[in-house]
Every structure is written in C-alpha cells, then in structure tokens.
Design a protein around this motif. Structure first.
Motif, PDB file in Angstrom:
ATOM      1  N   ALA A 182       0.830  -1.202   0.000  1.00  0.00           N
ATOM      2  CA  ALA A 182       0.000   0.000   0.000  1.00  0.00           C
ATOM      3  C   ALA A 182       0.861   1.246   0.000  1.00  0.00           C
ATOM      4  N   GLY A 183       0.507   2.203  -0.843  1.00  0.00           N
ATOM      5  CA  GLY A 183       1.243   3.457  -0.916  1.00  0.00           C
ATOM      6  C   GLY A 183       0.348   4.643  -0.672  1.00  0.00           C
ATOM      7  N   GLY A 184       0.696   5.490   0.294  1.00  0.00           N
ATOM      8  CA  GLY A 184      -0.043   6.719   0.537  1.00  0.00           C
ATOM      9  C   GLY A 184      -1.510   6.477   0.833  1.00  0.00           C
ATOM     10  N   VAL A 185      -2.376   7.237   0.134  1.00  0.00           N
ATOM     11  CA  VAL A 185      -3.814   7.122   0.353  1.00  0.00           C
ATOM     12  C   VAL A 185      -4.345   5.768  -0.115  1.00  0.00           C
ATOM     13  N   GLY A 186      -3.549   5.032  -0.896  1.00  0.00           N
ATOM     14  CA  GLY A 186      -3.925   3.679  -1.313  1.00  0.00           C
ATOM     15  C   GLY A 186      -4.020   2.717  -0.152  1.00  0.00           C
ATOM     16  N   ILE A 188       2.377  -4.213   3.765  1.00  0.00           N
ATOM     17  CA  ILE A 188       3.468  -3.239   3.680  1.00  0.00           C
ATOM     18  C   ILE A 188       2.830  -1.885   3.379  1.00  0.00           C
ATOM     19  N   VAL A 189       3.054  -0.916   4.242  1.00  0.00           N
ATOM     20  CA  VAL A 189       2.499   0.427   4.051  1.00  0.00           C
ATOM     21  C   VAL A 189       3.649   1.409   3.887  1.00  0.00           C
ATOM     22  N   GLY A 190       3.584   2.198   2.816  1.00  0.00           N
ATOM     23  CA  GLY A 190       4.641   3.158   2.557  1.00  0.00           C
ATOM     24  C   GLY A 190       4.130   4.577   2.413  1.00  0.00           C
ATOM     25  N   ALA A 191       4.977   5.544   2.792  1.00  0.00           N
ATOM     26  CA  ALA A 191       4.674   6.965   2.618  1.00  0.00           C
ATOM     27  C   ALA A 191       5.994   7.719   2.552  1.00  0.00           C
ATOM     28  N   THR A 223       9.110   4.344   5.120  1.00  0.00           N
ATOM     29  CA  THR A 223       9.088   5.768   4.789  1.00  0.00           C
ATOM     30  C   THR A 223      10.293   6.090   3.919  1.00  0.00           C
ATOM     31  N   ASP A 224      10.069   6.952   2.942  1.00  0.00           N
ATOM     32  CA  ASP A 224      11.158   7.327   2.036  1.00  0.00           C
ATOM     33  C   ASP A 224      12.316   7.977   2.780  1.00  0.00           C
ATOM     34  N   VAL A 252       8.528   0.622  -0.705  1.00  0.00           N
ATOM     35  CA  VAL A 252       7.787  -0.609  -0.406  1.00  0.00           C
ATOM     36  C   VAL A 252       8.365  -1.798  -1.168  1.00  0.00           C
ATOM     37  N   THR A 253       8.899  -1.545  -2.350  1.00  0.00           N
ATOM     38  CA  THR A 253       9.498  -2.633  -3.125  1.00  0.00           C
ATOM     39  C   THR A 253      10.740  -3.183  -2.426  1.00  0.00           C
ATOM     40  N   GLY A 254      11.511  -2.292  -1.812  1.00  0.00           N
ATOM     41  CA  GLY A 254      12.679  -2.722  -1.060  1.00  0.00           C
ATOM     42  C   GLY A 254      12.281  -3.573   0.137  1.00  0.00           C
ATOM     43  N   MET A 255      11.168  -3.205   0.766  1.00  0.00           N
ATOM     44  CA  MET A 255      10.675  -3.982   1.908  1.00  0.00           C
ATOM     45  C   MET A 255      10.233  -5.366   1.462  1.00  0.00           C
ATOM     46  N   LEU A 256       9.553  -5.444   0.317  1.00  0.00           N
ATOM     47  CA  LEU A 256       9.111  -6.746  -0.196  1.00  0.00           C
ATOM     48  C   LEU A 256      10.309  -7.640  -0.491  1.00  0.00           C
ATOM     49  N   GLU A 257      11.325  -7.088  -1.127  1.00  0.00           N
ATOM     50  CA  GLU A 257      12.523  -7.880  -1.416  1.00  0.00           C
ATOM     51  C   GLU A 257      13.213  -8.317  -0.126  1.00  0.00           C
TER      52      GLU A 257
END
Length: 280
Positions: free
Chosen positions: A112-116, A137-140, A163-164, A174-179
């Motif tokens: 999930a990214g931001g408001v997504g 995984i939640v990213g902002a 977080t960036d 979030v892609t880095g977290m998935l990997e």
C-alpha cells in the motif's frame, strides 16, 4: 440520507468520512467503489470504499485533496449531507469468489502506498476474518503521511511500515521492503498493490522478479465511473479495458502502466488551476 456521521483529517490533505448509506452498505464488497457528489452542481468523484458497516448502514470513504471538487468534499462537516452517493460500483476483489479450499492455501501480501492504504484495509479485514494469513506493507514519504496504522495492525498478521526518509520503520520504498521479506525467507501466494501508479508499476516489476502474482487497482484513473466517458481506458493484456466497469482490479503483469500514467496526467493542469482558484 448520505449524512456525514463522522469526519476526521488523517493528514492535512487526507480526509476520512463515515457516511450514512444503508442500501450501499448492505451490498458493498472489498475492492468496489462509489461515486460522491457534494452538491447539486458538484462533480462526480469516484472513491474506493474504505470500509462498510452493514449493521449501522454506513460506508467509509477517504478523500485526498487534489482539485477543487475533492477540496469541497473535504470541507464538508459532520451533520452535512452529500447530494448523491451511488454504488457499489465495479467488481469485488477476486478472492471474494475463492472457495474455502482455495482460501486455505492462500497467503497474501498487500503493498500500500499513501492514500492507497485506505482501500487495502477492507480487503485485509475480509481475508483476516476468513482466516487467511495477511501481511501488509504500508509506505509513505514521511511518517506524518502514514494513515490507518492502528486499523491495519488489527486486521493483519504482520504490518511493515516504510518511509522514504526513514522517519519511521524501514528506510526505503515498499518494493525494497518486499525484497527484504523474501530475502528473510517469507513467501506469499498472492500480492495486491494499491497506491500511486508509479508505485504499482515498480511493485509489479518487483513481484515479477519474485515470481509472485500481483493484482493492482486502477481506481485513480476513473472519472465518470460508469464506462460512458472513456477516460479510464487502459491496455490490459493488449486489449482495451475500462477501469470502472472491467475493474478496478487487474492482473498487474498485463497492465500498460506507462499508458495509464499518461492518461492519468491528462487533467493535472486543470486540477491545479481549479484548486488554486477554489473559493475565489
């Protein structure tokens, strides 16, 4: 009808509202959306259903201020009423139709990214209630833009914050977290990515590298929401699809994200000008 029961600002530009809509709440499923019109002259705004309560007859929407119409929605207060709330529209998430046997073999990771993050919540909640292992995984960009942290933690097995700028959780995308999770030995049968189009593109590329099937939601492309305007045309598997009536969820491997991003950017100038002139 369509009274705002509760309102809260999740961030300075993201608003959460609980709206009275009994018939809609009775039929809503994860993955679907509705259309809101603030007043009689208001623009039709498609918004993903972020939650629903059949007993109370309410639906929850989360709106990010992008243009004048979304600003008008977010300026409304508890006790006020929308002119229209129409739905549920679009197709429910594919796992809704899975057999119990298939669900028992499923392990899902949501990206999930931001408001997504808001539309991820009802999907994770439904799967969690049906006993399916769920990681999220939640990213902002920064911790102040993170939403739904407590709510999401209650409906998943593991919640990973990114977080960036490194202000909270994993420092990176979030892609880095998935990997990272895969490198640690975690494995999933399915992924769902919802957020900015560019995030979903790179989440899909990462999932492909990991041989992980991924579903993406193209709700941000929609305008009319009924298939009549054609603004949400997108190439999926080499064929023209409409995000509102054929989706909003599609196989990420088959989506032409570059085309989708070009289409999404068509009205950015007008949106910016309308926002700047709002209230003048």
């Amino acid at each position: 009808m369509f009274e705002i029961i509760q309102k809260s600002m999740l961030t300075p530009t993201i608003c959460k509202m609980v709206v009275s809509a009994p018939r809609l709440a009775g039929a809503a499923m994860p993955g679907q959306f509705l259309i809101v019109r603030a007043d009689e002259k208001g623009e039709r705004i498609p918004l993903t259903i972020s939650d629903y309560d059949r007993k109370e007859g309410t639906v929850t929407i989360v709106t990010q201020i992008i243009g004048a119409s979304t600003k008008k929605i977010c300026s409304m207060e508890t006790g006020e009423r929308f002119a229209d709330v129409v739905g549920p529209l679009g197709n429910a998430s594919e796992f809704i139709s899975m057999t119990p046997e298939k669900l028992a073999q499923t392990r899902v990771v949501f990206i999930a990214g931001g408001v997504g993050t808001a539309p991820v919540y009802p999907q994770a909640k439904w799967l969690h209630a049906h006993g399916v292992p769920v990681d999220v995984i939640v990213g902002a960009k920064t911790r102040d833009l993170l939403i739904y942290r407590e709510e999401m933690a209650a409906v998943c097995d593991n919640l990973f914050i990114c977080t960036d700028d490194g202000s909270e959780g994993f420092h990176g995308m979030v892609t880095g977290m998935l990997e990272k999770l895969y490198a640690e030995g975690r494995k999933y049968t399915n992924a769902v990515a919802i957020g900015p189009m560019i995030m979903m593109k790179f989440a899909t590329l990462t999932c492909r590298k990991l041989s992980l099937p991924v579903i993406v939601s193209l709700n941000t492309l929609m305008v009319d929401g009924t298939g009549m305007c054609g603004a949400c045309r997108v190439s999926v598997g080499g064929k023209t699809r409409f995000a509102c009536v054929d989706g909003p969820e599609f196989d990420g491997y088959e989506v032409d994200f570059d085309e989708a991003m070009r289409r999404q950017g068509q009205y950015k100038t007008e949106e910016k000008e309308a926002l700047e002139n709002y209230g003048k």
